[in-house]
Design a protein around this motif. Structure first.
Motif, PDB file in Angstrom:
ATOM      1  N   GLN A 158     -24.878  40.597  66.845  1.00 20.77           N
ATOM      2  CA  GLN A 158     -23.781  41.698  67.470  1.00 20.77           C
ATOM      3  C   GLN A 158     -23.040  41.000  68.472  1.00 20.77           C
ATOM      4  OE1 GLN A 158     -23.561  44.928  66.292  1.00 20.77           O
ATOM      5  NE2 GLN A 158     -25.007  44.255  64.830  1.00 20.77           N
ATOM      6  N   PRO A 159     -21.711  41.338  68.206  1.00 22.27           N
ATOM      7  CA  PRO A 159     -20.628  40.816  69.269  1.00 22.27           C
ATOM      8  C   PRO A 159     -21.103  41.200  70.702  1.00 22.27           C
ATOM      9  CG  PRO A 159     -19.385  41.544  67.512  1.00 22.27           C
ATOM     10  CD  PRO A 159     -20.810  42.087  67.074  1.00 22.27           C
ATOM     11  N   THR A 160     -20.969  40.552  71.829  1.00 21.68           N
ATOM     12  CA  THR A 160     -21.321  40.779  72.969  1.00 21.68           C
ATOM     13  C   THR A 160     -20.100  41.923  73.433  1.00 21.68           C
ATOM     14  OG1 THR A 160     -20.149  39.083  73.904  1.00 21.68           O
ATOM     15  CG2 THR A 160     -22.265  38.821  73.538  1.00 21.68           C
ATOM     16  N   GLU A 161     -20.227  42.480  74.456  1.00 23.03           N
ATOM     17  CA  GLU A 161     -18.982  43.451  75.074  1.00 23.03           C
ATOM     18  C   GLU A 161     -17.879  42.465  75.516  1.00 23.03           C
ATOM     19  OE1 GLU A 161     -18.564  46.516  75.168  1.00 23.03           O
ATOM     20  OE2 GLU A 161     -20.352  46.607  73.917  1.00 23.03           O
ATOM     21  N   GLU A 162     -18.095  41.355  76.001  1.00 21.76           N
ATOM     22  CA  GLU A 162     -17.116  40.340  76.591  1.00 21.76           C
ATOM     23  C   GLU A 162     -16.411  39.894  75.166  1.00 21.76           C
ATOM     24  OE1 GLU A 162     -20.140  40.460  79.400  1.00 21.76           O
ATOM     25  OE2 GLU A 162     -20.294  40.156  77.298  1.00 21.76           O
ATOM     26  N   ARG A 215     -15.929  41.575  72.521  1.00 23.42           N
ATOM     27  CA  ARG A 215     -15.422  42.915  71.778  1.00 23.42           C
ATOM     28  C   ARG A 215     -14.091  42.969  72.632  1.00 23.42           C
ATOM     29  NH1 ARG A 215     -19.007  46.409  69.020  1.00 23.42           N
ATOM     30  NH2 ARG A 215     -20.999  45.543  68.991  1.00 23.42           N
ATOM     31  N   ASP A 216     -14.060  42.800  74.088  1.00 23.27           N
ATOM     32  CA  ASP A 216     -12.881  42.874  74.918  1.00 23.27           C
ATOM     33  C   ASP A 216     -11.980  42.135  74.499  1.00 23.27           C
ATOM     34  OD1 ASP A 216     -14.097  45.134  76.135  1.00 23.27           O
ATOM     35  OD2 ASP A 216     -14.922  43.877  77.850  1.00 23.27           O
ATOM     36  N   PHE A 217     -12.353  40.821  74.260  1.00 25.68           N
ATOM     37  CA  PHE A 217     -11.425  39.756  73.974  1.00 25.68           C
ATOM     38  C   PHE A 217     -10.661  39.842  72.416  1.00 25.68           C
ATOM     39  CE2 PHE A 217     -10.271  35.229  72.563  1.00 25.68           C
ATOM     40  CZ  PHE A 217      -9.578  34.850  73.870  1.00 25.68           C
ATOM     41  N   MET A 218     -11.359  40.518  71.599  1.00 22.69           N
ATOM     42  CA  MET A 218     -11.047  40.815  70.453  1.00 22.69           C
ATOM     43  C   MET A 218      -9.880  41.940  70.604  1.00 22.69           C
ATOM     44  SD  MET A 218     -14.526  40.901  68.091  1.00 22.69           S
ATOM     45  CE  MET A 218     -13.879  41.459  66.666  1.00 22.69           C
ATOM     46  N   LEU A 268     -22.293  30.658  66.012  1.00 23.82           N
ATOM     47  CA  LEU A 268     -21.215  31.018  66.988  1.00 23.82           C
ATOM     48  C   LEU A 268     -21.335  32.582  67.215  1.00 23.82           C
ATOM     49  CD1 LEU A 268     -18.274  28.824  65.984  1.00 23.82           C
ATOM     50  CD2 LEU A 268     -19.917  28.555  67.851  1.00 23.82           C
ATOM     51  N   GLY A 269     -21.925  33.298  66.301  1.00 21.65           N
ATOM     52  CA  GLY A 269     -22.199  34.795  66.768  1.00 21.65           C
ATOM     53  C   GLY A 269     -20.968  35.797  66.458  1.00 21.65           C
ATOM     54  N   CYS A 270     -19.918  35.261  65.708  1.00 23.14           N
ATOM     55  CA  CYS A 270     -18.813  36.184  65.299  1.00 23.14           C
ATOM     56  C   CYS A 270     -19.165  37.124  64.214  1.00 23.14           C
ATOM     57  CB  CYS A 270     -17.628  35.378  64.822  1.00 23.14           C
ATOM     58  SG  CYS A 270     -17.089  34.183  66.204  1.00 23.14           S
ATOM     59  N   PRO A 271     -18.201  38.122  64.014  1.00 21.43           N
ATOM     60  CA  PRO A 271     -18.671  38.902  63.025  1.00 21.43           C
ATOM     61  C   PRO A 271     -18.523  38.698  61.480  1.00 21.43           C
ATOM     62  CG  PRO A 271     -17.292  40.279  64.734  1.00 21.43           C
ATOM     63  CD  PRO A 271     -17.353  38.734  64.964  1.00 21.43           C
ATOM     64  N   MET A 272     -17.440  37.591  61.568  1.00 27.41           N
ATOM     65  CA  MET A 272     -16.880  37.341  60.106  1.00 27.41           C
ATOM     66  C   MET A 272     -16.242  36.055  60.221  1.00 27.41           C
ATOM     67  SD  MET A 272     -13.689  39.536  58.822  1.00 27.41           S
ATOM     68  CE  MET A 272     -13.227  38.000  57.965  1.00 27.41           C
ATOM     69  N   GLY A 273     -16.068  35.325  59.154  1.00 20.72           N
ATOM     70  CA  GLY A 273     -14.952  34.269  59.047  1.00 20.72           C
ATOM     71  C   GLY A 273     -15.627  32.880  59.156  1.00 20.72           C
ATOM     72  N   SER A 274     -14.856  31.943  58.117  1.00 18.73           N
ATOM     73  CA  SER A 274     -15.057  30.718  58.116  1.00 18.73           C
ATOM     74  C   SER A 274     -13.604  29.922  58.290  1.00 18.73           C
ATOM     75  CB  SER A 274     -15.692  30.078  56.807  1.00 18.73           C
ATOM     76  OG  SER A 274     -17.072  30.699  57.014  1.00 18.73           O
ATOM     77  N   VAL A 275     -13.630  28.749  58.555  1.00 20.27           N
ATOM     78  CA  VAL A 275     -12.548  27.877  58.510  1.00 20.27           C
ATOM     79  C   VAL A 275     -12.599  26.795  57.603  1.00 20.27           C
ATOM     80  CG1 VAL A 275     -10.737  26.689  59.681  1.00 20.27           C
ATOM     81  CG2 VAL A 275     -11.690  28.720  60.992  1.00 20.27           C
ATOM     82  N   LEU A 276     -11.764  26.508  56.621  1.00 23.02           N
ATOM     83  CA  LEU A 276     -11.725  25.554  55.514  1.00 23.02           C
ATOM     84  C   LEU A 276     -10.813  24.543  56.186  1.00 23.02           C
ATOM     85  CD1 LEU A 276     -12.583  24.104  52.962  1.00 23.02           C
ATOM     86  CD2 LEU A 276     -10.925  25.461  51.851  1.00 23.02           C
ATOM     87  N   GLY A 314      -6.222  38.945  63.131  1.00 30.25           N
ATOM     88  CA  GLY A 314      -6.132  38.098  64.469  1.00 30.25           C
ATOM     89  C   GLY A 314      -7.467  38.477  65.301  1.00 30.25           C
ATOM     90  N   PHE A 315      -7.610  39.932  65.156  1.00 31.42           N
ATOM     91  CA  PHE A 315      -8.614  40.610  65.855  1.00 31.42           C
ATOM     92  C   PHE A 315     -10.085  39.694  65.892  1.00 31.42           C
ATOM     93  CE2 PHE A 315      -6.018  44.307  65.324  1.00 31.42           C
ATOM     94  CZ  PHE A 315      -5.931  44.352  66.653  1.00 31.42           C
ATOM     95  N   MET A 316     -10.385  39.416  64.441  1.00 29.14           N
ATOM     96  CA  MET A 316     -11.525  38.639  64.006  1.00 29.14           C
ATOM     97  C   MET A 316     -11.289  37.061  64.398  1.00 29.14           C
ATOM     98  SD  MET A 316     -13.519  40.505  63.061  1.00 29.14           S
ATOM     99  CE  MET A 316     -13.809  42.232  62.351  1.00 29.14           C
ATOM    100  N   ALA A 317     -10.249  36.643  64.217  1.00 25.77           N
ATOM    101  CA  ALA A 317      -9.755  35.253  64.694  1.00 25.77           C
ATOM    102  C   ALA A 317     -10.274  35.132  66.095  1.00 25.77           C
ATOM    103  CB  ALA A 317      -8.419  34.650  64.496  1.00 25.77           C
ATOM    104  N   ALA A 318      -9.766  36.177  66.929  1.00 19.78           N
ATOM    105  CA  ALA A 318      -9.970  36.270  68.405  1.00 19.78           C
ATOM    106  C   ALA A 318     -11.554  35.795  68.640  1.00 19.78           C
ATOM    107  CB  ALA A 318      -9.439  37.431  68.993  1.00 19.78           C
ATOM    108  N   ALA A 319     -12.304  36.558  67.942  1.00 24.02           N
ATOM    109  CA  ALA A 319     -13.965  36.366  68.167  1.00 24.02           C
ATOM    110  C   ALA A 319     -14.346  34.994  68.061  1.00 24.02           C
ATOM    111  CB  ALA A 319     -14.419  37.130  67.154  1.00 24.02           C
ATOM    112  N   GLY A 320     -13.650  34.241  67.150  1.00 21.77           N
ATOM    113  CA  GLY A 320     -13.860  32.867  66.699  1.00 21.77           C
ATOM    114  C   GLY A 320     -13.198  32.060  68.086  1.00 21.77           C
TER     115      GLY A 320
END
Length: 360
Positions: free
Chosen positions: A14-18, A20-23, A210-218, A243-249
């Motif tokens: 699960q994403p941490t509160e920190e 989530r705030d960054f996202m 890395l603990g993000c909700p989704m995503g990979s980079v090719l 970008g909300f999800m990219a921010a998690a990365g």
């Protein structure tokens, strides 16, 4: 009430509160138009970390590997060489043949996930023949999920890269399914760029260690990534204000990447405790064996599926989720939501279950 500890995978975090705030604070735009600045920042950050020219954000590692297959295997005669126990062969729903339209030539994975190098050489350097498909790429994996997070030595991949360069009639690319390349780098005590150096292209996940909700980079050369954006759109992977999800990365690369060795250390400690406990208990008679631990994945191999299931149920009743795995095994995956206290409690619960159901 005790907090549930989930060790089934490192994708369950699960994403941490920190985070989530960054996202929530991310600046976003339409990524199909390449107008999302947070996505652009993540793509270039990851490409730089891996020593590649460019990168493209995709929804999943499976899509990243599929896009790589579509580009490297660009015609219907194409063949991709991969391990018989690899994620791309076993766990991606046959997408390389069903969607990319390429044939897979599968060679054996050895104990630590290495490919049988003689079989690779034979497949890559086979004489051109009208009866054969044409080798276009070799797909490898590090760390290797179905081999318990083992990390093949870098020299192994360098040898495969050298074999690929020996084929004269056509280019053979080397692609890495690097879903857990961050774990591999930590285990080898190398930079991600050093680990990725032998590969022409590489996929890495944000949603595992890395603990993000989704995503990979090719990642790969700019020309490859340009084609990858077209392939992503074709597969329905064009994303808009993502970008909300990219921010998690971006958050994870700064805060979670440096702590990946903690996962390895905690799982190694669990391995040591379980090994000692099962060895000391009379009546075990080899009923339980543990895979070596190099990163954040461990298999507990047992000799009885019913007893294995009882251990899994025992753990769940005591607030610890572990995974049932083929071959009467239990899979344990340490992740960033498991702190020192939780790791100790899960070790105690799993030890108790194994001793209860596997000692005569």
């Amino acid at each position: 009430m005790q907090r549930l500890i989930d060790l089934r995978s490192d994708t369950v975090t699960q994403p941490t509160e920190e985070m989530r705030d960054f996202m929530r604070s991310a600046i976003v735009g339409d990524d199909v138009y390449e107008e999302d600045p947070t996505v652009r920042e993540l793509e270039m950050t990851v490409a730089t970390l891996l020593g590649k020219e460019s990168g493209v954000f995709v929804p999943s590692g499976t899509m990243g590997n599929l896009i790589a297959a579509m580009i490297h295997g660009r015609d219907k005669r194409s063949e991709i060489i991969c391990g018989s126990d690899s994620h791309v062969a076993r766990d991606e729903v046959g997408g390389m043949s069903a969607v990319a339209g390429v044939h897979t030539f599968q060679v054996p994975n050895l104990e630590e996930g290495r490919l049988d190098i003689d079989k690779v050489r034979e497949a890559v350097l086979a004489d051109a023949d009208i009866h054969y498909s044409v080798p276009r790429a070799v797909f490898v994996e590090t760390s290797h999920g179905n081999r318990g997070g083992r990390v093949p030595p870098l020299a192994h991949f360098e040898e495969i890269a050298a074999i690929c360069r020996q084929r004269i009639s056509n280019h053979v690319a080397l692609h890495c399914d690097g879903a857990r390349i961050w774990n591999a780098a930590a285990a080898l005590k190398l930079s991600p760029a050093d680990v990725a150096r032998p590969f022409d292209t590489v996929t890495c996940c944000m949603s595992k260690g890395l603990g993000c909700p989704m995503g990979s980079v090719l990642c790969g050369p700019l020309s490859f990534v340009t084609e990858a954006r077209w392939a992503r759109k074709m597969l329905g992977g064009g994303m808009r204000q993502v970008g909300f999800m990219a921010a998690a990365g971006l958050y994870a690369l700064k805060h979670n990447l440096p702590r990946i060795p903690d996962d390895h250390r905690r799982l190694s400690s669990m391995h040591t405790t379980l090994t000692a406990a099962t060895a000391a208990k009379e009546g075990m008679n080899g009923a339980v064996t543990l895979s070596p631990v190099e990163t954040n994945i461990m298999f507990v191999h047992t000799n009885n599926a019913a007893n294995r299931d009882s251990v899994v149920t025992h753990c769940a009743k005591n607030g610890v989720l572990v995974g049932s795995w083929p071959g009467n095994a239990i899979r344990v995956v340490m992740n960033c939501n498991v702190d020192e206290e939780a790791a100790k409690r899960s070790t105690d619960v799993l030890t108790e279950g194994l001793l209860k159901y596997f000692s005569s």
